[in-house]
Design a protein around this motif. Structure first.
Motif, PDB file in Angstrom:
ATOM      1  N   SER A  32       0.818  -1.211   0.000  1.00  0.00           N
ATOM      2  CA  SER A  32       0.000   0.000   0.000  1.00  0.00           C
ATOM      3  C   SER A  32       0.855   1.266   0.000  1.00  0.00           C
ATOM      4  N   VAL A  33       2.151   1.104   0.022  1.00  0.00           N
ATOM      5  CA  VAL A  33       3.052   2.262   0.026  1.00  0.00           C
ATOM      6  C   VAL A  33       3.277   2.717  -1.413  1.00  0.00           C
ATOM      7  N   THR A  34       3.227   4.028  -1.627  1.00  0.00           N
ATOM      8  CA  THR A  34       3.381   4.544  -2.984  1.00  0.00           C
ATOM      9  C   THR A  34       4.822   4.377  -3.466  1.00  0.00           C
ATOM     10  N   ASN A  35       4.942   4.100  -4.735  1.00  0.00           N
ATOM     11  CA  ASN A  35       6.269   3.872  -5.330  1.00  0.00           C
ATOM     12  C   ASN A  35       6.864   5.202  -5.789  1.00  0.00           C
ATOM     13  N   ASP A  36       7.153   6.066  -4.825  1.00  0.00           N
ATOM     14  CA  ASP A  36       7.796   7.349  -5.105  1.00  0.00           C
ATOM     15  C   ASP A  36       8.732   7.652  -3.952  1.00  0.00           C
ATOM     16  N   ARG A  37       9.435   8.754  -4.018  1.00  0.00           N
ATOM     17  CA  ARG A  37      10.463   9.078  -3.013  1.00  0.00           C
ATOM     18  C   ARG A  37       9.886   9.073  -1.608  1.00  0.00           C
ATOM     19  N   GLU A  38       8.688   9.576  -1.502  1.00  0.00           N
ATOM     20  CA  GLU A  38       8.065   9.635  -0.174  1.00  0.00           C
ATOM     21  C   GLU A  38       7.824   8.219   0.362  1.00  0.00           C
ATOM     22  N   GLY A  39       7.315   7.366  -0.531  1.00  0.00           N
ATOM     23  CA  GLY A  39       7.079   5.975  -0.151  1.00  0.00           C
ATOM     24  C   GLY A  39       8.365   5.260   0.187  1.00  0.00           C
ATOM     25  N   TRP A  40       9.406   5.492  -0.617  1.00  0.00           N
ATOM     26  CA  TRP A  40      10.682   4.832  -0.372  1.00  0.00           C
ATOM     27  C   TRP A  40      11.224   5.225   0.992  1.00  0.00           C
ATOM     28  N   ARG A  41      11.105   6.506   1.342  1.00  0.00           N
ATOM     29  CA  ARG A  41      11.582   6.984   2.639  1.00  0.00           C
ATOM     30  C   ARG A  41      10.812   6.308   3.755  1.00  0.00           C
ATOM     31  N   GLU A  42       9.518   6.163   3.542  1.00  0.00           N
ATOM     32  CA  GLU A  42       8.680   5.517   4.565  1.00  0.00           C
ATOM     33  C   GLU A  42       9.115   4.072   4.786  1.00  0.00           C
ATOM     34  N   VAL A  43       9.367   3.364   3.703  1.00  0.00           N
ATOM     35  CA  VAL A  43       9.813   1.971   3.799  1.00  0.00           C
ATOM     36  C   VAL A  43      11.135   1.898   4.560  1.00  0.00           C
ATOM     37  N   ALA A  44      12.088   2.738   4.149  1.00  0.00           N
ATOM     38  CA  ALA A  44      13.405   2.722   4.779  1.00  0.00           C
ATOM     39  C   ALA A  44      13.286   3.017   6.273  1.00  0.00           C
ATOM     40  N   ASN A  45      12.452   4.002   6.620  1.00  0.00           N
ATOM     41  CA  ASN A  45      12.302   4.368   8.042  1.00  0.00           C
ATOM     42  C   ASN A  45      11.690   3.235   8.844  1.00  0.00           C
ATOM     43  N   GLN A  46      10.665   2.606   8.280  1.00  0.00           N
ATOM     44  CA  GLN A  46      10.006   1.496   9.003  1.00  0.00           C
ATOM     45  C   GLN A  46      10.980   0.361   9.257  1.00  0.00           C
ATOM     46  N   LEU A  47      11.722   0.004   8.210  1.00  0.00           N
ATOM     47  CA  LEU A  47      12.659  -1.113   8.355  1.00  0.00           C
ATOM     48  C   LEU A  47      13.767  -0.765   9.342  1.00  0.00           C
ATOM     49  N   GLU A  48      14.229   0.458   9.285  1.00  0.00           N
ATOM     50  CA  GLU A  48      15.279   0.870  10.231  1.00  0.00           C
ATOM     51  C   GLU A  48      14.771   0.766  11.665  1.00  0.00           C
ATOM     52  N   ALA A  49      13.525   1.188  11.864  1.00  0.00           N
ATOM     53  CA  ALA A  49      12.945   1.119  13.213  1.00  0.00           C
ATOM     54  C   ALA A  49      12.831  -0.327  13.685  1.00  0.00           C
ATOM     55  N   HIS A  50      12.398  -1.222  12.796  1.00  0.00           N
ATOM     56  CA  HIS A  50      12.272  -2.632  13.175  1.00  0.00           C
ATOM     57  C   HIS A  50      13.627  -3.244  13.504  1.00  0.00           C
ATOM     58  N   VAL A  51      14.626  -2.930  12.678  1.00  0.00           N
ATOM     59  CA  VAL A  51      15.958  -3.495  12.916  1.00  0.00           C
ATOM     60  C   VAL A  51      16.521  -2.978  14.247  1.00  0.00           C
ATOM     61  N   ARG A  52      16.330  -1.696  14.518  1.00  0.00           N
ATOM     62  CA  ARG A  52      16.822  -1.134  15.787  1.00  0.00           C
ATOM     63  C   ARG A  52      16.135  -1.821  16.970  1.00  0.00           C
ATOM     64  N   GLN A  53      14.833  -2.062  16.834  1.00  0.00           N
ATOM     65  CA  GLN A  53      14.101  -2.703  17.916  1.00  0.00           C
ATOM     66  C   GLN A  53      14.573  -4.141  18.127  1.00  0.00           C
ATOM     67  N   LEU A  54      14.828  -4.817  17.018  1.00  0.00           N
ATOM     68  CA  LEU A  54      15.321  -6.193  17.119  1.00  0.00           C
ATOM     69  C   LEU A  54      16.684  -6.228  17.815  1.00  0.00           C
ATOM     70  N   LEU A  55      17.513  -5.239  17.528  1.00  0.00           N
ATOM     71  CA  LEU A  55      18.831  -5.174  18.173  1.00  0.00           C
ATOM     72  C   LEU A  55      18.670  -4.982  19.676  1.00  0.00           C
ATOM     73  N   VAL A  56      17.743  -4.114  20.038  1.00  0.00           N
ATOM     74  CA  VAL A  56      17.488  -3.877  21.463  1.00  0.00           C
ATOM     75  C   VAL A  56      17.022  -5.176  22.111  1.00  0.00           C
ATOM     76  N   ASN A  57      16.103  -5.876  21.428  1.00  0.00           N
ATOM     77  CA  ASN A  57      15.586  -7.148  21.960  1.00  0.00           C
ATOM     78  C   ASN A  57      16.699  -8.167  22.115  1.00  0.00           C
ATOM     79  N   THR A  58      17.609  -8.181  21.136  1.00  0.00           N
ATOM     80  CA  THR A  58      18.717  -9.145  21.190  1.00  0.00           C
ATOM     81  C   THR A  58      19.584  -8.875  22.412  1.00  0.00           C
ATOM     82  N   GLN A  59      19.883  -7.586  22.622  1.00  0.00           N
ATOM     83  CA  GLN A  59      20.763  -7.224  23.720  1.00  0.00           C
ATOM     84  C   GLN A  59      20.110  -7.470  25.070  1.00  0.00           C
ATOM     85  N   SER A  60      18.731  -7.375  25.053  1.00  0.00           N
ATOM     86  CA  SER A  60      18.046  -7.609  26.331  1.00  0.00           C
ATOM     87  C   SER A  60      17.681  -9.074  26.497  1.00  0.00           C
ATOM     88  N   GLY A  61      17.969  -9.888  25.502  1.00  0.00           N
ATOM     89  CA  GLY A  61      17.761 -11.337  25.618  1.00  0.00           C
ATOM     90  C   GLY A  61      16.417 -11.784  25.139  1.00  0.00           C
TER      91      GLY A  61
END
Lengths: 246, 351
Positions: free
Chosen positions: A213-242
């Motif tokens: 549902s994300v638009t295939n334009d710069r705005e959409g691409w930024r949204e995708v990148a931000n979401q994935l970055e947030a998920h990866v950061r959260q996963l790292l936090v979870n890893t460090q906390s066990g």
């Protein structure tokens, strides 16, 4: 009678030397066997030398296409991600590797293509063309990719901003993107080190995300990148906390 | 001469003959037709660049055309050596060459049709190619003939097991056709090596089939005429095909007389018939590959042979000639009847 659908190999018209360094490269059975054998060896090495731990393997889709994305701080990252896959998929995904690092010179080119099953990505010139080719292959359900949206290895081990390129690949498509967090790789093999040390590498695999549902334009691409970055950061936090993947 | 002794169904022969046929190049030059064909090919290859240079200097060909001719000539040198040397070395070398030829041709076919992505049936076809050439190397005719039903049965079983009817007919048909082209038909190249007279026979077939293409090209350029199959192969003309028909038939019959000197097939009508078969089937084989390429929308099956394209582009004319000629000769006088059978499988393959 309805016409048949032929899908000629994308790299058919390329001579052998150019085929190894082409983003259009498709494997045949012989090279697939080499990949599978090489990745079994990589996984064995990581388990014994780096004590590889994988969490959340059940989140990896069972069939192509899908994209694995993760934080990037070491040459061990692609090996760790690729080794996290279930046994039946070992060697199948294509790590997307910088062409100016992994595809310079014919020997390095062949090694990257034949053993790693890597695809070259031009980071500077023609990156839009490379992204478009990868997007077509994902939409045609031909490939699974391993990608590091930071674009280069982090020099300090911290997660840096994800570039929009990942959005250009998947925005507006049904291709699942699996966020992963890799910890321990930077300590084991930092960017300024020639060889890896013993360590403990952990790969925490999150649930797949879809961006149809994300638009295939710069705005959409930024949204995708931000979401994935947030998920990866959260996963790292979870890893460090066990904790396991959320 | 007393017939060979039989033991448990296995024909015992003079084992020196079989061993010599398999491994020894010592008898390579025994047959005069072998010597004549090899010398002829060598001479043509040596003279060709001289002729190209003369044509360029007299202005009869342009520089780009001369470069293209030299490129093709270089590939011809490699192709000639790649085929003639194994034939001279021994039957085992022929079996290996036949297997490599089948695998390379099938690889091109699989990549152009997209069949290579269907890993399960693709693997079955590759195993089928190995089976065919194993049967040839073993001189195990019953297995060689049974390979087609065995492999096609396995193809459909594997395709059904996937439980995905979408595209079922396409992948089964593509796999079956691929096996027939590259396994069953090309496999006869290897099986010829089970005959004591295999060297002149194989060289005769290869020479006549390749010259058939050259004759068609020359006659087509010398005489103007309507196109033969314009939608399939725009370059072919009726004059080229007809001229090649006559020339190849006479050439094949003439050389065939020396190849089969004194044997059952050494009969004018038979030799002319085989020559006609080479001419007609060679051109049909060419048209088969052209049809496949037009259907796929591609120009060449591959790029492995500079100036020629892929392996299938070069060896398409052999595809139908090999099996038909094999069975004609086998029917009339037998192939390898005086040689030991089931060399590897022994009594297991001959209960």
């Amino acid at each position: 009678m309805k016409p048949w659908n032929y899908h000629t190999a994308r790299d058919l018209q390329l001579p052998m030397q150019k085929r190894w360094a082409s983003i259009r490269r498709e494997d045949d059975l012989a090279s697939h066997c080499v990949h599978a054998a090489a990745w079994h060896a990589f996984r064995l090495f990581l388990r014994l030398y780096e004590h590889l731990e994988v969490r959340g393997r059940e989140h990896i889709p069972s069939r192509p296409p899908f994209v694995l994305v993760a934080n990037h701080s070491s040459h061990l990252d692609a090996l760790a991600l690729g080794s996290s896959l279930p046994r039946g998929q070992l060697g199948a995904p294509f790590p997307v590797a910088a062409s100016d690092t992994f595809f310079t010179g014919s020997t390095r080119c062949v090694m990257s293509a034949l053993f790693l099953n890597a695809l070259p990505f031009k980071r500077r010139a023609c990156s839009a063309h490379s992204l478009e080719t990868l997007r077509e292959r994902l939409k045609a359900k031909e490939a699974c990719l391993i990608l590091f949206p930071e674009g280069t290895r982090s020099r300090d081990g911290a997660v840096h901003s994800f570039k929009c390129g990942i959005g250009a690949l998947v925005a507006g498509t049904t291709v699942p993107v699996v966020p992963c967090a890799i910890s321990g790789a930077f300590e084991a093999w930092p960017p300024d080190s020639a060889f890896p040390d013993r360590g403990h590498v952990c790969v925490n695999i999150g649930r797949a995300l879809r961006f149809e549902s994300v638009t295939n334009d710069r705005e959409g691409w930024r949204e995708v990148a931000n979401q994935l970055e947030a998920h990866v950061r959260q996963l790292l936090v979870n890893t460090q906390s066990g904790d396991h993947a959320h | 001469m007393a017939p060979p002794a039989r033991r448990g169904g296995l024909v015992e022969d003079n084992t020196m003959n079989t061993s010599e046929r398999l491994w020894s190049p010592a008898s390579a030059w025994q047959h005069p037709a072998t010597t004549g064909i090899v010398i002829g090919v060598f001479t043509a290859l040596v003279l060709a660049p001289i002729v190209f240079t003369l044509l360029k200097r007299t202005g009869r060909v342009s520089v780009p055309t001369q470069r293209e001719l030299v490129l093709r000539w270089k590939s011809w040198v490699v192709i000639s050596a790649g085929l003639i040397v194994p034939i001279l070395l021994g039957a085992v070398a022929v079996f290996i060459t036949g297997l490599v030829l089948s695998l390379l041709c099938y690889r091109e076919y699989a990549r152009t049709t997209g069949l290579f992505r269907e890993r399960a049936v693709h693997t079955v076809v590759i195993l089928g190619l190995l089976l065919v050439h194993f049967a040839a190397a073993d001189h195990y005719y019953r297995l060689f003939v049974a390979a087609l039903p065995i492999v096609t049965t396995t193809i459909v079983a594997v395709a059904v097991a996937r439980d995905d009817p979408r595209g079922f007919i396409q992948r089964v048909a593509l796999a079956t056709l691929g096996f027939i082209l590259c396994g069953t038909w090309l496999g006869h190249f290897s099986y010829f090596a089970n005959d004591a007279n295999y060297r002149p026979i194989l060289l005769w077939i290869l020479l006549c089939v390749e010259l058939n293409d050259v004759f068609a090209y020359c006659w087509g350029h010398a005489l103007s005429s309507p196109k033969l199959c314009p939608r399939t192969s725009p370059g072919k003309t009726v004059a080229g095909a007809s001229g090649a028909l006559v020339t190849t038939t006479l050439l094949a019959a003439g050389i065939g007389h020396f190849v089969f000197d004194g044997q059952v097939v050494d009969h004018t009508v038979t030799l002319l018939g085989m020559g006609l078969g080479i001419a007609v089937l060679g051109q049909i084989g060419d048209l088969v590959l052209s049809s496949i390429k037009r259907d796929l929308g591609i120009k060449d099956m591959g790029l492995i042979l500079p100036g020629h394209g892929g392996m299938l582009d070069r060896f398409d004319s052999l595809l139908l000639v090999l099996p038909v000629l094999f069975h004609v000769i086998n029917y009339l006088q037998g192939i390898g009847t005086d040689q030991a059978r089931n060399i590897i499988t022994g009594a297991f393959g001959n209960p």
